[in-house]
Design an enzyme around this catalytic site. Structure first.
Site, PDB file in Angstrom:
ATOM      1  N   ASN A  98      30.778 114.625  66.650  1.00 18.04           N
ATOM      2  CA  ASN A  98      30.927 112.811  67.371  1.00 18.04           C
ATOM      3  C   ASN A  98      31.778 111.246  67.406  1.00 18.04           C
ATOM      4  O   ASN A  98      32.646 112.369  67.113  1.00 18.04           O
ATOM      5  CB  ASN A  98      29.188 112.270  67.088  1.00 18.04           C
ATOM      6  N   LYS A 117      39.572 133.158  67.977  1.00 18.89           N
ATOM      7  CA  LYS A 117      39.152 132.289  69.116  1.00 18.89           C
ATOM      8  C   LYS A 117      37.999 132.536  70.006  1.00 18.89           C
ATOM      9  O   LYS A 117      38.886 134.123  70.303  1.00 18.89           O
ATOM     10  CB  LYS A 117      40.021 131.749  70.292  1.00 18.89           C
ATOM     11  N   PRO A 158      23.229 119.467  54.839  1.00 18.51           N
ATOM     12  CA  PRO A 158      22.639 119.207  54.252  1.00 18.51           C
ATOM     13  C   PRO A 158      22.755 117.730  54.756  1.00 18.51           C
ATOM     14  O   PRO A 158      23.503 117.238  54.946  1.00 18.51           O
ATOM     15  CB  PRO A 158      23.340 119.716  52.646  1.00 18.51           C
ATOM     16  N   ILE A 216      23.840 114.395  52.833  1.00 15.86           N
ATOM     17  CA  ILE A 216      24.416 114.389  52.212  1.00 15.86           C
ATOM     18  C   ILE A 216      23.729 112.902  51.487  1.00 15.86           C
ATOM     19  O   ILE A 216      23.876 113.284  50.367  1.00 15.86           O
ATOM     20  CB  ILE A 216      26.038 113.360  52.099  1.00 15.86           C
ATOM     21  N   PHE A 272      23.714 104.219  56.407  1.00 16.39           N
ATOM     22  CA  PHE A 272      22.932 102.976  57.777  1.00 16.39           C
ATOM     23  C   PHE A 272      22.076 103.622  58.156  1.00 16.39           C
ATOM     24  O   PHE A 272      22.048 105.229  58.651  1.00 16.39           O
ATOM     25  CB  PHE A 272      24.634 103.301  57.835  1.00 16.39           C
TER      26      PHE A 272
HETATM   27  O1  C5P Z   1      18.630 110.476  58.452  1.00 12.44           O
HETATM   28  P1  C5P Z   1      19.767 109.716  59.945  1.00 12.44           P
HETATM   29  O2  C5P Z   1      21.085 110.290  60.025  1.00 12.44           O
HETATM   30  O3  C5P Z   1      19.673 108.994  60.428  1.00 12.44           O
HETATM   31  O4  C5P Z   1      20.540 108.771  58.434  1.00 12.44           O
HETATM   32  C1  C5P Z   1      21.496 107.727  58.547  1.00 12.44           C
HETATM   33  C2  C5P Z   1      22.126 107.865  57.307  1.00 12.44           C
HETATM   34  O5  C5P Z   1      22.418 109.187  56.237  1.00 12.44           O
HETATM   35  C3  C5P Z   1      23.822 107.221  57.368  1.00 12.44           C
HETATM   36  O6  C5P Z   1      23.881 106.216  56.410  1.00 12.44           O
HETATM   37  C4  C5P Z   1      24.455 108.935  57.391  1.00 12.44           C
HETATM   38  O7  C5P Z   1      25.922 108.608  56.302  1.00 12.44           O
HETATM   39  C5  C5P Z   1      23.463 109.204  56.346  1.00 12.44           C
HETATM   40  N1  C5P Z   1      23.224 110.978  56.902  1.00 12.44           N
HETATM   41  C6  C5P Z   1      24.063 111.898  55.459  1.00 12.44           C
HETATM   42  N2  C5P Z   1      23.527 113.069  55.475  1.00 12.44           N
HETATM   43  C7  C5P Z   1      23.613 114.161  56.531  1.00 12.44           C
HETATM   44  C8  C5P Z   1      22.832 113.143  57.969  1.00 12.44           C
HETATM   45  C9  C5P Z   1      22.854 111.374  57.463  1.00 12.44           C
HETATM   46  O8  C5P Z   1      24.993 111.253  54.429  1.00 12.44           O
HETATM   47  N3  C5P Z   1      23.524 115.221  56.738  1.00 12.44           N
END
Ligand code: C5P
Length: 403
Positions: A210, A289, A307, A309, A325
């Site tokens: 992204n 590839k 997962p 995180i 965030f």
């Molecule tokens: O659920 P969403 O993706 O909107 O949540 C955003 C928050 O969760 C952010 O703080 C992002 O860094 C964290 N996040 C994460 N692991 C993921 C998805 C989002 O730590 N797989």
């Protein structure tokens, strides 16, 4: 509120071509809420007029040590006591030498001797003059006397040379000035921050990712360090330089970021997740590839959920104070609050990414701080300024929650 708000800053200007940038420095310090007074050496006045700086600072410019009229207004000792911070920018090789010798043969050098405040200098000179051992010895001596040396930067010079000797950019000087007034709000606290995008491999040369720049996470890391924290960044691929005094572990995929974060989760006080983690990854990453299929116009990549995180860190045993965030396009507070609860967080910083010029990949951000009791809006700020505000918000809530 900027940490320069209501600060009294004395800007000393010495003779060098970079003196023209000092006009911008005065302006930018004032933009941050500082009151600025300017002192110029004789040589500085060969490059820029006191009138320009008087008009910009809104105060008379001080140039003479032995001027009865000036002394009747604000005498040199009074002026030396006035400043919360004295910045000499640019600082010429000659001025640095006089400072190292403790001379008081003009107004600026006398103020440096009589000051009570912190003194910082921004060297600016030809690269050979900077490299000369006399200048280097003088700078080491000043450093030993707790005088901050800001720069110089490396690059092309007005004389055509290339090398170290350029004055730091005004933005950097303003940031360093602001950092002088940082609070130690997170002194000794261990902070881990995830930042940037993740890359989910399709094959050895392709990935799904992204547009996250990582700027918010890096700005927060810098602000945490300025507030006295021991800070570690777990970073996806970005173009950004690691903030000074910050540890950084580079990762690519969400799984790598997850493993890095989990290994720190019991070993930090505060965990801040700014990373734009890919929600899904390809089920299989091909070893070779992937070739174009001549007989097919479509390709299907089967994906599996990554997962979460942040949620995993927040639900781990001895979980740190967790800050998430949330980038939303509608009902910002509602969705932020549901994330706060679902992921078991202490705080969520939410922004409306449907608005132009804020958030993802931009330099500014405008956010809503949501916790279990309330929500409060922070106006649009640069990510650097916002990061400092957020550190204040985080430390306030962390201290309340800490046993
Ligand atoms: O659920 P969403 O993706 O909107 O949540 C955003 C928050 O969760 C952010 O703080 C992002 O860094 C964290 N996040 C994460 N692991 C993921 C998805 C989002 O730590 N797989």
């Amino acid at each position: 509120m900027s940490s320069l708000q209501n600060k009294q800053i004395l800007v000393g200007i010495t003779g060098g071509i970079a003196a023209y940038k000092s006009a911008e420095l005065v302006r930018r310090l004032q933009d941050q809420g500082a009151e600025v007074r300017v002192v110029m050496t004789k040589a500085a006045m060969e490059f820029i007029t006191p009138l320009t700086l008087q008009a910009l600072s809104g105060n008379p410019v001080h140039t003479e040590l032995l001027d009865p009229e000036a002394e009747a207004g604000m005498g040199h000792i009074e002026l030396a006591r006035w400043g919360d911070l004295l910045i000499v920018a640019p600082a010429s090789a000659d001025f640095i030498a006089r400072l190292a010798q403790g001379q008081g043969n003009d107004l600026l050098s006398t103020l440096c001797l009589a000051r009570r405040s912190k003194l910082a200098i921004a060297p600016a000179m030809n690269q050979a003059m900077y490299a000369n051992s006399s200048t280097q010895d003088n700078l080491s001596l000043l450093e030993q006397r707790d005088i901050a040396i800001w720069g110089p930067a490396v690059g092309s010079q007005a004389c055509g040379d290339v090398g170290p000797g350029r004055m730091l950019e005004v933005d950097e000087l303003v940031d360093k000035a602001a950092a002088q007034f940082q609070s130690g709000l997170l002194a000794g606290k261990r902070v881990v921050i995830t930042a940037g995008p993740t890359r989910e491999a399709i094959d050895p040369v392709r990935y799904i990712s992204n547009h996250s720049s990582g700027k918010m996470g890096y700005a927060l890391a810098q602000a945490c360090v300025e507030a006295g924290a021991i800070c570690e960044l777990i970073s996806g691929p970005t173009q950004l330089a690691t903030p000074p005094h910050c540890q950084r572990q580079d990762v690519e995929s969400a799984l790598e970021m997850h493993a890095a974060a989990m290994s720190r989760s019991n070993d930090c006080d505060i965990f801040i997740a700014t990373a734009a983690v890919a929600d899904f990854r390809p089920v299989h990453s091909a070893d070779q590839k992937i070739k174009k299929q001549a007989d097919s116009d479509t390709m299907i990549i089967e994906m599996v959920k990554n997962p979460d995180i942040l949620a995993d860190v927040a639900s781990s045993e001895h979980a740190p104070f967790c800050v998430g965030f949330a980038a939303e396009t509608q009902d910002v507070e509602h969705y932020a609050r549901s994330k706060l609860e679902k992921k078991n967080l202490a705080m969520v910083i939410a922004n409306d990414v449907s608005q132009q010029g804020i958030g993802f990949n931009s330099d500014d951000n405008q956010v809503l701080v949501v916790d279990h009791e309330s929500s409060s809006a922070i106006e649009k700020l640069s990510k650097t300024a916002l990061a400092r505000r957020l550190v204040e918000e985080i430390s306030k809530r962390y201290n309340k929650s800490a046993p």
